[in-house]
Design a protein around this motif. Structure first.
Motif, PDB file in Angstrom:
ATOM      1  N   PHE A 190       0.882  -1.011   0.452  1.00 19.05           N
ATOM      2  CA  PHE A 190       0.561   0.109   0.074  1.00 19.05           C
ATOM      3  C   PHE A 190       1.175   1.305  -0.339  1.00 19.05           C
ATOM      4  CE2 PHE A 190      -2.710  -3.099   2.429  1.00 19.05           C
ATOM      5  CZ  PHE A 190      -2.963  -3.386   1.205  1.00 19.05           C
ATOM      6  N   GLY A 191       0.181   2.201  -1.125  1.00 20.01           N
ATOM      7  CA  GLY A 191       1.123   3.200  -1.082  1.00 20.01           C
ATOM      8  C   GLY A 191       0.896   4.770  -1.246  1.00 20.01           C
ATOM      9  N   ALA A 192       0.834   5.481  -1.454  1.00 19.03           N
ATOM     10  CA  ALA A 192       0.386   6.955  -2.692  1.00 19.03           C
ATOM     11  C   ALA A 192       2.007   7.646  -2.516  1.00 19.03           C
ATOM     12  CB  ALA A 192      -0.146   8.105  -1.355  1.00 19.03           C
ATOM     13  N   ASP A 193       0.896   7.871  -3.779  1.00 23.06           N
ATOM     14  CA  ASP A 193       2.332   9.377  -4.938  1.00 23.06           C
ATOM     15  C   ASP A 193       1.706  10.877  -4.856  1.00 23.06           C
ATOM     16  OD1 ASP A 193       4.146   7.308  -5.808  1.00 23.06           O
ATOM     17  OD2 ASP A 193       2.669   6.706  -7.962  1.00 23.06           O
ATOM     18  N   VAL A 194       2.184  11.205  -3.675  1.00 20.93           N
ATOM     19  CA  VAL A 194       2.121  12.657  -3.396  1.00 20.93           C
ATOM     20  C   VAL A 194       3.293  13.763  -4.469  1.00 20.93           C
ATOM     21  CG1 VAL A 194       2.040  14.644  -1.338  1.00 20.93           C
ATOM     22  CG2 VAL A 194       1.701  12.142  -1.042  1.00 20.93           C
ATOM     23  N   THR A 195       2.310  14.796  -5.270  1.00 22.35           N
ATOM     24  CA  THR A 195       2.972  15.918  -5.874  1.00 22.35           C
ATOM     25  C   THR A 195       3.849  16.845  -5.033  1.00 22.35           C
ATOM     26  OG1 THR A 195       2.001  15.201  -7.594  1.00 22.35           O
ATOM     27  CG2 THR A 195       2.719  16.921  -7.867  1.00 22.35           C
ATOM     28  N   GLY A 196       4.714  16.588  -5.525  1.00 27.31           N
ATOM     29  CA  GLY A 196       5.946  17.909  -4.721  1.00 27.31           C
ATOM     30  C   GLY A 196       6.072  18.362  -5.466  1.00 27.31           C
ATOM     31  N   SER A 197       5.609  19.249  -6.482  1.00 26.56           N
ATOM     32  CA  SER A 197       5.544  20.536  -7.065  1.00 26.56           C
ATOM     33  C   SER A 197       4.241  21.002  -8.051  1.00 26.56           C
ATOM     34  CB  SER A 197       6.843  20.997  -7.776  1.00 26.56           C
ATOM     35  OG  SER A 197       6.707  19.702  -8.763  1.00 26.56           O
ATOM     36  N   ARG A 198       4.135  22.384  -7.521  1.00 27.72           N
ATOM     37  CA  ARG A 198       2.639  22.106  -8.618  1.00 27.72           C
ATOM     38  C   ARG A 198       3.549  24.171  -9.826  1.00 27.72           C
ATOM     39  NH1 ARG A 198       1.627  18.878  -6.340  1.00 27.72           N
ATOM     40  NH2 ARG A 198      -0.041  18.326  -4.900  1.00 27.72           N
ATOM     41  N   LYS A 199       3.896  23.528 -10.224  1.00 32.95           N
ATOM     42  CA  LYS A 199       4.458  24.753 -11.326  1.00 32.95           C
ATOM     43  C   LYS A 199       3.298  24.824 -12.786  1.00 32.95           C
ATOM     44  CE  LYS A 199       7.894  24.497 -14.018  1.00 32.95           C
ATOM     45  NZ  LYS A 199       9.329  24.077 -14.839  1.00 32.95           N
ATOM     46  N   SER A 200       3.104  26.036 -12.899  1.00 30.45           N
ATOM     47  CA  SER A 200       1.800  26.514 -13.581  1.00 30.45           C
ATOM     48  C   SER A 200       1.933  26.578 -15.203  1.00 30.45           C
ATOM     49  CB  SER A 200       1.703  28.504 -12.933  1.00 30.45           C
ATOM     50  OG  SER A 200       2.770  29.305 -13.802  1.00 30.45           O
TER      51      SER A 200
END
Length: 561
Positions: free
Chosen positions: A271-281
């Motif tokens: 079990f796991g999760a991918d968490v985005t570390g950036s929010r570029k526009s």
């Protein structure tokens, strides 16, 4: 809701992969597998998206199915923002030998209101460079090919969105040739004596042959793997993909925490999760903030019975060799004894002839003396008596000196023997003295087997060599090598692995000292004879041990004068 979809996806992929249960596979193969290794999406060793530079092992067969779910956060291509997207994968891998693996991967995806679509069918392999077992470093190459099976309905604006989909999830025929190739360099660093912590690093490139090299992707991943107990693996990964033309490590970038649980039935749950570390526009945009995923893995050792037969054959060959050497030693001893007896008989015969010759000469002298002159008989007899008396006195004196010299020699021999015995006792280590006194010995902590393995640890070979040479000094002893485990896992699996570990110690000692083959025997007790509380980690470590036990303790008295 997400977790329910993930579980349903895993069941669907598993049913599509095979028409019968994995329990039937185990029954058909006729063996019980050790713990499932930590498994990546590709079915190889590693974490969720980070491949380890560790081979599966010759004959190891892995099945893995996984599913993930996320909500699209960007208005890019199809489908529109806010769409729930499901992805699933089915992977199978096989250890071709001790350094090469092959794998196949089939991804699927589904969006709200869309039919299920197939991604890119992936085939490839791992080649791990052979390294010494004692080295903490591992290196390998991971080449693969992707073939798109269906038009990509998910991203239609001409770009690839890495954080939302892996490139093989939505790789379709629209990508010109529909074929992509990639290669990764993989490295692993094993930390700690028992490999409880590992660092994995991946660097690679991927491109479509129909595109220019500038349109290719750079692939970067690193992961920390921790195995606090034998049935659980904790992972944390950092992943990034970017274009070769405009490389950047800031976007897309995501962190992946995961945890895997192993079961006694050859299965592992991830079990796991991918968490985005950036929010570029601008530039390449991630499609979602996070993604949840689950994985079910099954692993089997298809060559377990063959390896057991080979081990039994080696065991029998070593015993036969030891028996032939023993018979040869007995024949040599008989030959030496016969030669010594013949030499003693020859000396005794020579002494008898010398005595008869001496007696005949004495008789001739006396006869000549009587014939020479009867008148001088009295004087001759008197003179002879004086000579005999002197000779007798001289002989008695010489005999006394010989006896005295012999006593002195015996006393010196006794002193030397006592000194040698004292030196031998002084040379005995504390462990050897305790073994000769109690008839029991628990091997050093360096003889700690890796989880699920039976091969001798490299750092234990020196210690086992010294122990084997020590035991060879006491050929009359009959010694049992007993393997013990804690109560983690099934009873039958623990009994099997404890006996195989005991046999590994037996084979190593016999290879050092062949004469031990007739002295030693191996037996597995599993968790039936604990020495400490299995409810604590310290107690379980004490219970996972190898012990030596003297089966004929009455013989110990001969080695303790």
């Amino acid at each position: 809701m997400h977790l329910k979809r993930i579980g349903l996806a895993a069941v669907i992929c598993c049913a599509a992969l095979t028409n019968y249960t994995f329990a039937n596979i185990e029954a058909d193969a006729g063996f019980v597998s050790p713990n499932v290794p930590s498994t990546s999406y590709w079915g190889t060793r590693g974490l969720s998206q980070t491949v380890a530079a560790e081979p599966l092992g010759d004959g190891r067969l892995n099945f893995a199915v996984s599913g993930s779910n996320f909500k699209k956060e960007q208005t890019i291509g199809l489908p529109p923002k806010g769409t729930n997207v499901f992805t699933g994968r089915a992977a199978v891998s096989f250890g071709l030998n001790d350094n090469m693996d092959a794998f196949l991967l089939l991804p699927v995806y589904r969006t709200t209101g869309e039919d299920i679509g197939l991604g890119g069918f992936v085939g490839g392999g791992n080649w791990i460079i052979p390294m010494p077992q004692s080295s903490p470093f591992r290196f390998g190459i991971n080449p693969y090919v992707i073939y798109g099976l269906k038009d990509n309905k998910v991203t239609r604006d001409g770009s690839v969105h890495y954080a939302g989909y892996d490139y093989f999830d939505a790789f379709g025929e629209e990508d010109k040739t529909g074929i992509g190739v990639g290669i990764k360099l993989v490295q692993s660093l094993i930390l700690g004596q028992n490999g409880l912590m590992k660092l994995h690093f991946n660097e690679g490139i991927f491109k479509n042959p129909g595109h220019s090299i500038d349109e290719g992707l750079l692939l970067l991943a690193t992961g920390l793997q921790i195995d606090p107990v034998s049935f659980m693996t904790i992972g944390i990964e950092l992943n990034s993909r970017t274009t070769i033309k405009k490389p950047t490590v800031s976007d897309p970038l995501w962190v992946t925490p995961s945890v895997m649980f192993r079961t006694p039935a050859n299965a592992g749950l991830l079990f796991g999760a991918d968490v985005t570390g950036s929010r570029k526009s601008g530039g390449v945009k991630p499609l979602e903030k996070y993604r949840l995923f689950g994985d079910v893995a099954f692993s089997f050792d298809m060559l377990a019975s063959k390896r057991a037969e080979a081990a039994a054959k080696r065991h029998d060959e070593l015993k036969a060799k030891a028996e032939l050497e023993r018979q040869a030693q007995e024949l040599a001893a008989q030959k030496e004894s016969l030669a010594q007896r013949m030499a003693e008989d020859s000396i005794a015969a020579a002494q008898s002839v010398a005595q008869l010759t001496e007696q005949a000469q004495a008789d001739a002298v006396r006869a000549r003396a009587i014939a020479d002159s009867l008148e001088n008989l009295a004087g001759t007899i008197a003179q002879r008596a004086q000579q005999d008396s002197a000779a007798m006195a001289q002989a008695m004196k010489e005999k006394e000196e010989e006896v005295r010299a012999q006593r002195e020699a015996d006393s010196l021999t006794l002193a030397v023997t006592q000194k040698q015995l004292a030196e031998e006792r002084a040379r005995r280590s504390q462990a050897e003295q305790q073994f000769l006194s109690t008839g029991m010995m628990t091997l050093d902590n360096s003889v700690q087997f890796q989880s699920g393995r039976v091969d001798i640890p490299h750092n234990a070979r020196g210690y086992l060599t010294i122990t084997a040479r020590m035991l060879a000094k006491y050929p009359k002893l009959k010694i049992e090598i007993g393997g013990h485990t804690d109560n983690i896992g099934g009873m039958q699996a623990n009994m099997n692995i404890s006996e195989r570990r005991a046999e590994s110690v037996y084979e190593f000692m016999v290879s050092v000292e062949p004469g031990l083959a007739t002295m030693l025997s191996a037996k597995g007790y599993g968790p039936t004879m604990p020495k400490a509380d299995n409810n604590t980690a310290a107690g379980r470590q004490i219970n996972r041990r190898i012990e030596l036990k003297v089966l004929n303790p009455e013989v110990l008295q001969e080695y303790n004068p």
